[in-house]
Design an enzyme around this catalytic site. Structure first.
Site, PDB file in Angstrom:
ATOM      1  N   THR A   1       0.778  -1.404   0.179  1.00 23.00           N
ATOM      2  CA  THR A   1       0.099  -0.033   0.053  1.00 23.00           C
ATOM      3  C   THR A   1       0.830   1.294  -0.069  1.00 23.00           C
ATOM      4  O   THR A   1       0.413   2.514  -0.580  1.00 23.00           O
ATOM      5  CB  THR A   1      -1.209  -0.042   1.296  1.00 23.00           C
TER       6      THR A   1
ATOM      7  N   SER B   1       1.457  -7.588  -0.687  1.00 20.64           N
ATOM      8  CA  SER B   1       2.000  -8.438  -0.176  1.00 20.64           C
ATOM      9  C   SER B   1       1.219  -9.662   0.389  1.00 20.64           C
ATOM     10  O   SER B   1       1.587 -10.689   0.830  1.00 20.64           O
ATOM     11  CB  SER B   1       2.710  -7.917   1.277  1.00 20.64           C
TER      12      SER B   1
ATOM     13  N   THR C   1       1.357  -4.281   4.379  1.00 25.72           N
ATOM     14  CA  THR C   1       1.466  -4.404   5.866  1.00 25.72           C
ATOM     15  C   THR C   1       0.920  -5.983   6.146  1.00 25.72           C
ATOM     16  O   THR C   1       1.187  -6.588   7.254  1.00 25.72           O
ATOM     17  CB  THR C   1       0.418  -3.732   6.364  1.00 25.72           C
ATOM     18  N   ASP C   2       0.257  -6.373   5.118  1.00 25.80           N
ATOM     19  CA  ASP C   2      -0.351  -8.049   5.302  1.00 25.80           C
ATOM     20  C   ASP C   2       0.475  -9.078   5.683  1.00 25.80           C
ATOM     21  O   ASP C   2      -0.111  -9.821   6.479  1.00 25.80           O
ATOM     22  CB  ASP C   2      -1.155  -8.231   3.979  1.00 25.80           C
TER      23      ASP C   2
HETATM   24  C1  SIN Z   1      -0.166  -5.376   1.113  1.00 30.89           C
HETATM   25  O1  SIN Z   1      -0.109  -5.919   2.106  1.00 30.89           O
HETATM   26  O2  SIN Z   1       0.427  -5.044   0.104  1.00 30.89           O
HETATM   27  C2  SIN Z   1      -1.293  -4.545   1.056  1.00 30.89           C
HETATM   28  C3  SIN Z   1      -2.201  -3.970   2.202  1.00 30.89           C
HETATM   29  C4  SIN Z   1      -1.030  -3.038   2.902  1.00 30.89           C
HETATM   30  O3  SIN Z   1      -0.063  -2.774   2.610  1.00 30.89           O
HETATM   31  O4  SIN Z   1      -1.482  -2.278   3.884  1.00 30.89           O
END
Ligand code: SIN
Length: 321
Positions: free
Chosen positions: A13, A62, A95-96
């Site tokens: 993100t 991710s 974040t995932d």
């Molecule tokens: C991801 O994990 O690539 C998408 C969600 C995020 O980064 O918050």
């Protein structure tokens, strides 16, 4: 010349954009290149305390993280960490699965320099994106002479690879470090360690595996298939039998409480073990650490959460191969 910082981009993100001006949700992750992320934060040059370079290792959401990207990321980290002109690394990531990548890197990379993962909860096109500040904090932390090992920073909070986990789907401070709390904070461009000094970084448990990476970042072996099975109300053993039939080499069971299992799972796990499948128990409780009983045959010695226990078991099986 002072040693500098390398920022490795993997997507997420933090590199996401939306067609809807200012939107915080409903965006597409992994759209901007890492050079564009750096260009948006002129303060990075000073925070790096030396030359700042960027390299695009991958460009993914991710949630889709896989072994090929992991292998390439480990290989690029190893190359840069061995370079005397590099003081530390920052990695932009979704974040995932950030906590999984952090745990993998913690187990494989030498810990003599900092490797700081960062991310964002809002895309770069949001009204108030959090990515630029997180990136600045990551570079600030990576340039800290006292920092060592794999760390994560988000919303100004520093977490260690062992404890960090994503605990909220929307909040900007989406990560927590459980009972132990954070390792520190980045505040106004300064690092404040929670216990007065930078934590000691332990040597990686699987340094030898990292040495097996080839030039192209391919491990000279298959990543063993390890699945997570959950013990829940109404569970039965058919999932376990199906995974064994499909050729999985390891199973991590997200067990209830302090490692207890639904009675219907137990015989299936015994059958799996007899078929040569490695079994580990992890607690599905989001906080605390499983306290293994002396007679517990499948306990994970580190009391890791399921997603990290899966990585440890995979590395263990690879190291044995
Ligand atoms: C991801 O994990 O690539 C998408 C969600 C995020 O980064 O918050």
């Amino acid at each position: 010349m002072a040693a500098g910082i390398v920022v490795l981009g993997t997507g997420g993100t933090i590199a996401g954009t939306s067609d809807v001006a200012g939107a915080n949700v409903g965006y597409t992750a992994a759209q901007l290149g890492v050079q564009q992320l750096l260009a948006a934060v002129p303060q990075l040059a000073q925070a790096a305390r030396g030359p700042l370079r960027a390299e695009q290792v991958a460009q993914i959401d991710s949630k889709d993280m896989g072994h090929a990207v992991w292998a390439r990321l480990v290989q690029r980290c190893l190359v840069h960490l061995a370079d005397e002109a590099v003081a530390g690394l920052a990695i932009t990531h979704g974040t995932d699965t950030l906590e999984e990548t952090a745990w993998l890197l913690h187990n494989l990379l030498p810990a003599h320099k900092p490797v700081v993962l960062t991310s964002a909860m809002r895309p770069a096109t949001a009204l108030a994106p959090d990515g630029p500040q997180n990136l600045l904090d990551a570079v600030t932390l990576a340039a800290q002479p006292a920092a060592r090992g794999v760390l994560a920073v988000g919303a100004g909070v520093i977490h260690g690879a062992r404890e960090v986990s994503k605990v909220h789907p929307l909040r900007l401070d989406a990560f927590a470090s459980g009972d132990g709390g954070p390792l520190g904070w980045v505040e106004g461009g300064r690092v404040r360690w929670a216990h007065g000094c930078a934590p000691q970084a332990l040597p990686p448990a699987h340094a030898g595996l990292a040495g097996r990476l080839g030039e192209g970042g391919q491990w000279h072996m298959q990543w063993p298939r390890v699945a997570i099975v959950m013990s829940h109300a109404g569970a039965d053993g058919s999932v376990v039998d199906a995974l064994v039939g499909a050729g999985f080499a390891g199973l991590v069971v997200a067990a209830t409480g302090n490692g207890t299992l639904h009675e219907a799972l137990y015989p299936a796990l015994l059958r799996a073990e007899q078929a040569g499948v490695a079994i580990r128990l992890a607690s599905r409780c989001p906080q605390g650490r499983m306290l293994a009983q002396a007679d517990e045959r499948w306990a994970d010695p580190l009391g890791l959460p399921p997603v990290k226990a899966r990585i440890s078991l995979m590395l263990e099986l690879m190291a044995r191969a």
